[in-house]
Scaffold this motif. Structure first.
Motif, mmCIF file in Angstrom:
data_model
loop_
_atom_site.group_PDB
_atom_site.id
_atom_site.type_symbol
_atom_site.label_atom_id
_atom_site.label_comp_id
_atom_site.label_asym_id
_atom_site.label_seq_id
_atom_site.Cartn_x
_atom_site.Cartn_y
_atom_site.Cartn_z
ATOM 1 N N ASP A 117 -25.025 -5.138 -13.402
ATOM 2 C CA ASP A 117 -24.671 -5.044 -12.003
ATOM 3 C C ASP A 117 -25.234 -6.193 -11.183
ATOM 4 O OD1 ASP A 117 -23.044 -2.829 -12.129
ATOM 5 O OD2 ASP A 117 -24.677 -1.425 -11.770
ATOM 6 N N SER A 118 -26.431 -6.681 -11.533
ATOM 7 C CA SER A 118 -27.015 -7.774 -10.755
ATOM 8 C C SER A 118 -26.201 -9.059 -10.920
ATOM 9 C CB SER A 118 -28.467 -8.004 -11.144
ATOM 10 O OG SER A 118 -28.572 -8.383 -12.496
ATOM 11 N N LEU A 119 -25.666 -9.311 -12.114
ATOM 12 C CA LEU A 119 -24.823 -10.497 -12.314
ATOM 13 C C LEU A 119 -23.540 -10.377 -11.489
ATOM 14 C CD1 LEU A 119 -25.216 -11.086 -16.154
ATOM 15 C CD2 LEU A 119 -26.185 -12.460 -14.301
ATOM 16 N N ARG A 120 -22.973 -9.189 -11.465
ATOM 17 C CA ARG A 120 -21.765 -8.969 -10.658
ATOM 18 C C ARG A 120 -22.069 -9.193 -9.172
ATOM 19 N NH1 ARG A 120 -21.301 -4.770 -14.379
ATOM 20 N NH2 ARG A 120 -19.527 -5.010 -15.764
ATOM 21 N N ALA A 121 -23.224 -8.746 -8.733
ATOM 22 C CA ALA A 121 -23.594 -8.909 -7.330
ATOM 23 C C ALA A 121 -23.725 -10.379 -6.963
ATOM 24 C CB ALA A 121 -24.897 -8.164 -7.040
ATOM 25 N N VAL A 122 -24.347 -11.157 -7.825
ATOM 26 C CA VAL A 122 -24.482 -12.594 -7.562
ATOM 27 C C VAL A 122 -23.105 -13.245 -7.549
ATOM 28 C CG1 VAL A 122 -25.389 -14.781 -8.459
ATOM 29 C CG2 VAL A 122 -26.817 -12.727 -8.493
ATOM 30 N N TRP A 123 -22.264 -12.916 -8.518
ATOM 31 C CA TRP A 123 -20.921 -13.485 -8.602
ATOM 32 C C TRP A 123 -20.130 -13.215 -7.317
ATOM 33 C CZ3 TRP A 123 -17.479 -16.736 -9.824
ATOM 34 C CH2 TRP A 123 -16.121 -16.434 -9.861
ATOM 35 N N ARG A 124 -20.268 -12.040 -6.759
ATOM 36 C CA ARG A 124 -19.484 -11.648 -5.583
ATOM 37 C C ARG A 124 -20.084 -12.119 -4.258
ATOM 38 N NH1 ARG A 124 -18.581 -5.695 -8.058
ATOM 39 N NH2 ARG A 124 -16.823 -6.229 -9.383
ATOM 40 N N ASP A 125 -21.287 -12.641 -4.294
ATOM 41 C CA ASP A 125 -21.994 -13.024 -3.070
ATOM 42 C C ASP A 125 -21.616 -14.451 -2.660
ATOM 43 O OD1 ASP A 125 -23.740 -13.555 -1.018
ATOM 44 O OD2 ASP A 125 -25.550 -13.002 -2.131
ATOM 45 N N ALA A 126 -20.700 -14.558 -1.715
ATOM 46 C CA ALA A 126 -20.217 -15.868 -1.271
ATOM 47 C C ALA A 126 -21.308 -16.707 -0.603
ATOM 48 C CB ALA A 126 -19.039 -15.692 -0.325
ATOM 49 N N ALA A 127 -22.421 -16.099 -0.223
ATOM 50 C CA ALA A 127 -23.517 -16.845 0.392
ATOM 51 C C ALA A 127 -24.323 -17.620 -0.657
ATOM 52 C CB ALA A 127 -24.433 -15.904 1.158
ATOM 53 N N ARG A 128 -24.176 -17.248 -1.908
ATOM 54 C CA ARG A 128 -24.887 -17.945 -2.994
ATOM 55 C C ARG A 128 -24.226 -19.294 -3.268
ATOM 56 N NH1 ARG A 128 -28.988 -15.082 -6.139
ATOM 57 N NH2 ARG A 128 -28.946 -12.972 -5.316
ATOM 58 N N SER A 129 -24.972 -20.186 -3.897
ATOM 59 C CA SER A 129 -24.419 -21.490 -4.242
ATOM 60 C C SER A 129 -23.337 -21.323 -5.310
ATOM 61 C CB SER A 129 -25.517 -22.410 -4.772
ATOM 62 O OG SER A 129 -25.967 -21.959 -6.046
ATOM 63 N N ASP A 130 -22.436 -22.275 -5.354
ATOM 64 C CA ASP A 130 -21.380 -22.240 -6.365
ATOM 65 C C ASP A 130 -21.965 -22.214 -7.772
ATOM 66 O OD1 ASP A 130 -19.457 -22.280 -4.393
ATOM 67 O OD2 ASP A 130 -18.937 -24.398 -4.668
ATOM 68 N N SER A 131 -23.020 -22.990 -7.994
ATOM 69 C CA SER A 131 -23.603 -23.033 -9.339
ATOM 70 C C SER A 131 -24.251 -21.699 -9.715
ATOM 71 C CB SER A 131 -24.605 -24.179 -9.475
ATOM 72 O OG SER A 131 -25.667 -24.034 -8.560
ATOM 73 N N ALA A 132 -24.870 -21.029 -8.754
ATOM 74 C CA ALA A 132 -25.464 -19.714 -9.030
ATOM 75 C C ALA A 132 -24.377 -18.693 -9.338
ATOM 76 C CB ALA A 132 -26.304 -19.243 -7.852
ATOM 77 N N TYR A 137 -20.514 -16.574 -15.719
ATOM 78 C CA TYR A 137 -20.518 -17.049 -17.102
ATOM 79 C C TYR A 137 -21.356 -16.111 -17.981
ATOM 80 C CZ TYR A 137 -20.819 -20.259 -21.048
ATOM 81 O OH TYR A 137 -20.733 -20.818 -22.299
ATOM 82 N N ASP A 138 -22.562 -15.806 -17.513
ATOM 83 C CA ASP A 138 -23.455 -14.920 -18.265
ATOM 84 C C ASP A 138 -22.856 -13.518 -18.405
ATOM 85 O OD1 ASP A 138 -25.219 -17.031 -18.484
ATOM 86 O OD2 ASP A 138 -26.605 -16.272 -16.960
ATOM 87 N N LEU A 139 -22.204 -13.058 -17.359
ATOM 88 C CA LEU A 139 -21.552 -11.751 -17.412
ATOM 89 C C LEU A 139 -20.447 -11.738 -18.470
ATOM 90 C CD1 LEU A 139 -21.072 -8.902 -16.280
ATOM 91 C CD2 LEU A 139 -19.633 -9.963 -14.516
ATOM 92 N N CYS A 140 -19.628 -12.768 -18.491
ATOM 93 C CA CYS A 140 -18.556 -12.862 -19.495
ATOM 94 C C CYS A 140 -19.116 -12.832 -20.908
ATOM 95 C CB CYS A 140 -17.741 -14.132 -19.296
ATOM 96 S SG CYS A 140 -16.623 -14.098 -17.900
ATOM 97 N N GLU A 141 -20.161 -13.592 -21.125
ATOM 98 C CA GLU A 141 -20.760 -13.608 -22.457
ATOM 99 C C GLU A 141 -21.351 -12.252 -22.828
ATOM 100 O OE1 GLU A 141 -23.422 -17.016 -22.853
ATOM 101 O OE2 GLU A 141 -21.775 -17.970 -23.948
ATOM 102 N N ALA A 142 -21.938 -11.577 -21.861
ATOM 103 C CA ALA A 142 -22.597 -10.295 -22.138
ATOM 104 C C ALA A 142 -21.604 -9.192 -22.489
ATOM 105 C CB ALA A 142 -23.441 -9.869 -20.932
ATOM 106 N N ILE A 143 -20.397 -9.268 -21.949
ATOM 107 C CA ILE A 143 -19.436 -8.186 -22.168
ATOM 108 C C ILE A 143 -18.308 -8.555 -23.122
ATOM 109 C CG2 ILE A 143 -19.954 -7.146 -19.927
ATOM 110 C CD1 ILE A 143 -17.331 -8.324 -18.858
ATOM 111 N N ALA A 144 -18.326 -9.766 -23.646
ATOM 112 C CA ALA A 144 -17.197 -10.274 -24.435
ATOM 113 C C ALA A 144 -16.844 -9.405 -25.636
ATOM 114 C CB ALA A 144 -17.487 -11.698 -24.899
#
Length: 102
Positions: free
Chosen positions: A1-16, A22-29
């Protein structure tokens, strides 16, 4: 859930946001390849829109990996070929070698 939260947070940097998705995709692949494909598609669009060329090629690899895990081997192979072509054009030998390993 924390990776999803970062992914959805437009205030975060693009790289974050990229790294989180990326990490979420690998974790659930392996266990949830359909979800991994959905996130990989989003990451491909995200990196393309932001001209994140190397990250875009990595996102395309994630997309091909998800297709492979779904048993869509012809599509996965075409995806790996695309990554190889793009990384060769960019003279990114490390990414080209990684694409050959898939």
């Amino acid at each position: 859930d924390s990776l999803r939260a970062v992914w959805r947070d437009a205030a975060r940097s693009d790289s974050a946001r990229y790294s989180a998705c990326y990490d979420l995709c690998e974790a659930i692949a392996y266990n949830h390849p359909d979800s991994a494909l959905r996130y990989a598609n989003a990451l491909v669009a995200f990196t393309r829109e932001r001209n994140m060329d190397r990250a875009h090629r990595s996102a395309l690899t994630l997309h091909a990996n998800a297709l492979y895990h779904l048993g869509r081997n012809d599509e996965a192979l075409a995806g790996y070929d695309k990554v190889l072509l793009l990384s060769t054009e960019a003279k990114d030998t490390a990414q080209s070698a990684a694409a050959l390993g898939n």
